[in-house]
Write a protein that holds these residues in place. Structure first.
Motif, mmCIF file in Angstrom:
data_model
loop_
_atom_site.group_PDB
_atom_site.id
_atom_site.type_symbol
_atom_site.label_atom_id
_atom_site.label_comp_id
_atom_site.label_asym_id
_atom_site.label_seq_id
_atom_site.Cartn_x
_atom_site.Cartn_y
_atom_site.Cartn_z
ATOM 1 N N ALA A 94 0.862 -1.189 0.000
ATOM 2 C CA ALA A 94 0.000 0.000 0.000
ATOM 3 C C ALA A 94 0.888 1.225 0.000
ATOM 4 O O ALA A 94 2.028 1.177 0.476
ATOM 5 C CB ALA A 94 -0.873 0.020 1.255
ATOM 6 N N ALA B 268 0.539 5.314 1.086
ATOM 7 C CA ALA B 268 -0.347 6.334 1.672
ATOM 8 C C ALA B 268 -0.404 7.560 0.762
ATOM 9 O O ALA B 268 0.603 7.934 0.154
ATOM 10 C CB ALA B 268 0.192 6.723 3.047
ATOM 11 N N ASP B 269 -1.565 8.155 0.667
ATOM 12 C CA ASP B 269 -1.733 9.444 -0.033
ATOM 13 C C ASP B 269 -1.204 9.443 -1.457
ATOM 14 O O ASP B 269 -0.501 10.367 -1.870
ATOM 15 C CB ASP B 269 -1.027 10.585 0.744
ATOM 16 C CG ASP B 269 -1.489 10.656 2.173
ATOM 17 O OD1 ASP B 269 -2.675 10.407 2.404
ATOM 18 O OD2 ASP B 269 -0.647 10.930 3.056
ATOM 19 N N GLU B 270 -1.491 8.401 -2.197
ATOM 20 C CA GLU B 270 -1.017 8.358 -3.583
ATOM 21 C C GLU B 270 -2.184 7.957 -4.487
ATOM 22 O O GLU B 270 -2.327 6.787 -4.854
ATOM 23 C CB GLU B 270 0.150 7.356 -3.699
ATOM 24 C CG GLU B 270 0.893 7.431 -5.002
ATOM 25 C CD GLU B 270 1.358 8.836 -5.359
ATOM 26 O OE1 GLU B 270 2.272 9.336 -4.718
ATOM 27 O OE2 GLU B 270 0.767 9.439 -6.275
#
Ligand SMILES: NC(=O)c1ccc[n+]([C@@H]2O[C@H](COP(=O)([O-])OP(=O)(O)OC[C@H]3O[C@@H](n4cnc5c(N)ncnc54)[C@H](O)[C@@H]3O)[C@@H](O)[C@H]2O)c1
Length: 429
Positions: A353, A355-357
């Motif tokens: 994963a 984050a924030d992409e």
């Protein structure tokens, strides 16, 4: 000796693990609670092979509080120095760590600055908040994915600071320097200790990374030129590898260099030169070439893939062997493709994963990432991608384009599996 390490990232934890395994009593101070709790559970947040196991085995303590610095003979600064908005190193974390060290450390404690910092930082700390202590610049040269190996068996130890600090410094690293009495009976060569001024040690780190990045940019230029003039890049680069002045490493073309160090350290070196009124023309060109390399690869994909199409991307980490996606060319590629209306679904063996992409959807397997895709793009040089079952992959993709940004796959095997193969150095049809 009692050692306190400030910052439990790649550099801090590999230094901590190796020094503890060499018999020192090591405590890591980490202010990020998620990271701290994972290390405490023996669960590596960085994906660095063998590191978590060695930290547990060698009984490294993890604490949130800098007060433990009061017990230390040696304090290691291993906090981040990320680029600021203008690409220059932000040394706020180093300055904040110095304030904590100044508050708690005993007189004469040895402070090793292992973070990569601009030239003059250690002198400034030595003459400012850390004047009671002895400050030594001790840059780290480890490679992510091989951090423990590189920490146990460095090519050289670079250090710069007051000569009277050298005795304690060498005692700290004695087993590493001598290459004996290492855990598990491992033996290494004697490691040269290169003692110099703090400024020279600081610049030595940037010089090494600047040179490696420039070598890669040059290799990419040769590969592009070979393609343009109808020569075979791997034959050309392969012949260069036999020259001992060039050496066989860092001669593989790709879609550009990235990671937490090369981009920020080349920018920092450029800023150091700018600040001194020196025009570092070769370095500027290497940075510019790296941007163009990614653009060149992205443009080839955009031209061939139908508008609003989907690209199955193989790889997200900035290089194989790590979960680190900081300044990863794969992420930059995903952002660029997404900005042109393409969808990117990606698989990486070490990244589950991000984050924030929003520009990339991470999938759990190669098949999940490429199922129904109009094209496949290899963005990280994971060895497993080189041996992928291309026929099986072609059965799940909708389109038949395979873009190889790391020159991993043989064009003929891609074509035999039914793909149209495109790489930075050649086409397979
Ligand atoms: N990652 C590499 O391969 C590598 C190699 C050589 C040199 N370096 C340099 O080493 C430095 C550290 O790099 P990294 O990749 O290990 O960084 P990182 O960002 O992974 O880790 C730094 C850690 O320091 C912690 N921290 C910051 N301030 C703190 C404080 N005051 N007290 C406690 N913890 C604090 C952060 O929470 C973070 O966990 C950088 O300057 C980098 O350029 C990195």
């Amino acid at each position: 000796m009692r050692v306190s390490v400030v910052g439990a990232g790649y550099v801090g934890t590999s230094s901590a693990a190796v020094l503890a395994a060499c018999g020192h009593d090591v405590t890591c101070v980490e202010q990020n609670d998620t990271r701290l709790q994972r290390w405490r559970r023996g669960d590596d947040p960085l994906g660095e092979p063998g590191l978590a196991e060695l930290l547990v085995r060698s009984k490294v303590n993890f604490v949130p509080d800098p007060r433990s610095i009061a017990l230390a003979d040696v304090v290691i600064v291993a906090v981040g120095t990320p680029p600021d908005d203008r690409g220059r190193p932000d040394i706020t974390q180093v300055d904040a760590a110095a304030v904590e060290i100044a508050e708690y450390a005993r007189d004469d404690t040895l402070v090793l600055v292992r973070s990569t910092v601009p030239v003059g930082t250690c002198d400034r700390l030595q003459n400012g908040p850390l004047r009671r202590l002895r400050v030594v610049s001790n840059p780290e040269f480890l490679r992510e994915g091989r951090a423990l190996h590189d920490a146990f068996f460095p090519d050289r130890i670079v250090a710069g600071g007051p000569p009277e600090a050298q005795g304690v410094f060498e005692e700290l690293y004695r087993r590493i320097i001598e290459g004996r009495d290492l855990p598990g009976g491992a033996r290494g060569e004697r490691v040269p200790v290169l003692w110099m001024s703090a400024r020279s040690a600081e610049l030595a780190k940037y010089a090494a990374n600047g040179f490696l990045a420039t070598k890669l940019s040059f290799v990419n230029e040769i590969a592009n030129l070979a393609f343009t003039v109808g020569a075979d890049a791997s034959s050309v680069l392969g012949s260069m590898a036999f020259d001992p002045r060039i050496g066989p490493q860092y001669l593989h073309p790709g879609l550009g260099w990235g990671g937490s160090c090369f981009p920020k350290d080349t920018r920092a070196l450029e800023a150091i030169a700018d600040g001194a009124g020196y025009d570092f023309v070769v370095l500027r060109a290497a940075i510019e070439q790296n941007t163009r390399q990614l653009t060149r690869f992205a443009a080839a994909i955009e031209l061939a893939v139908p508008s609003r199409g989907r690209v199955g991307m193989l790889g997200l980490a900035f290089k194989a062997g790590t979960a680190d996606v900081r300044a990863s060319p794969a992420i930059a590629l995903a952002r660029r493709l997404s900005s042109r209306g393409l969808t990117v679904t990606a698989f990486d063996p070490a990244v589950s994963a991000i984050a924030d992409e929003p520009d990339v959807q991470v999938r759990p397997t190669v098949v999940d990432a490429c199922d129904g895709a109009d094209a496949v793009a290899i963005a990280t040089e994971w060895p497993e991608f080189a041996t992928i079952d291309l026929r099986a992959l072609r059965r799940v993709t909708r389109g038949d384009l395979l873009f190889d940004g790391r020159c991993l796959i043989s064009p003929s095997s891609a074509v035999a599996a039914g793909f149209r193969y495109r790489s930075l150095v050649g086409f397979g049809d």
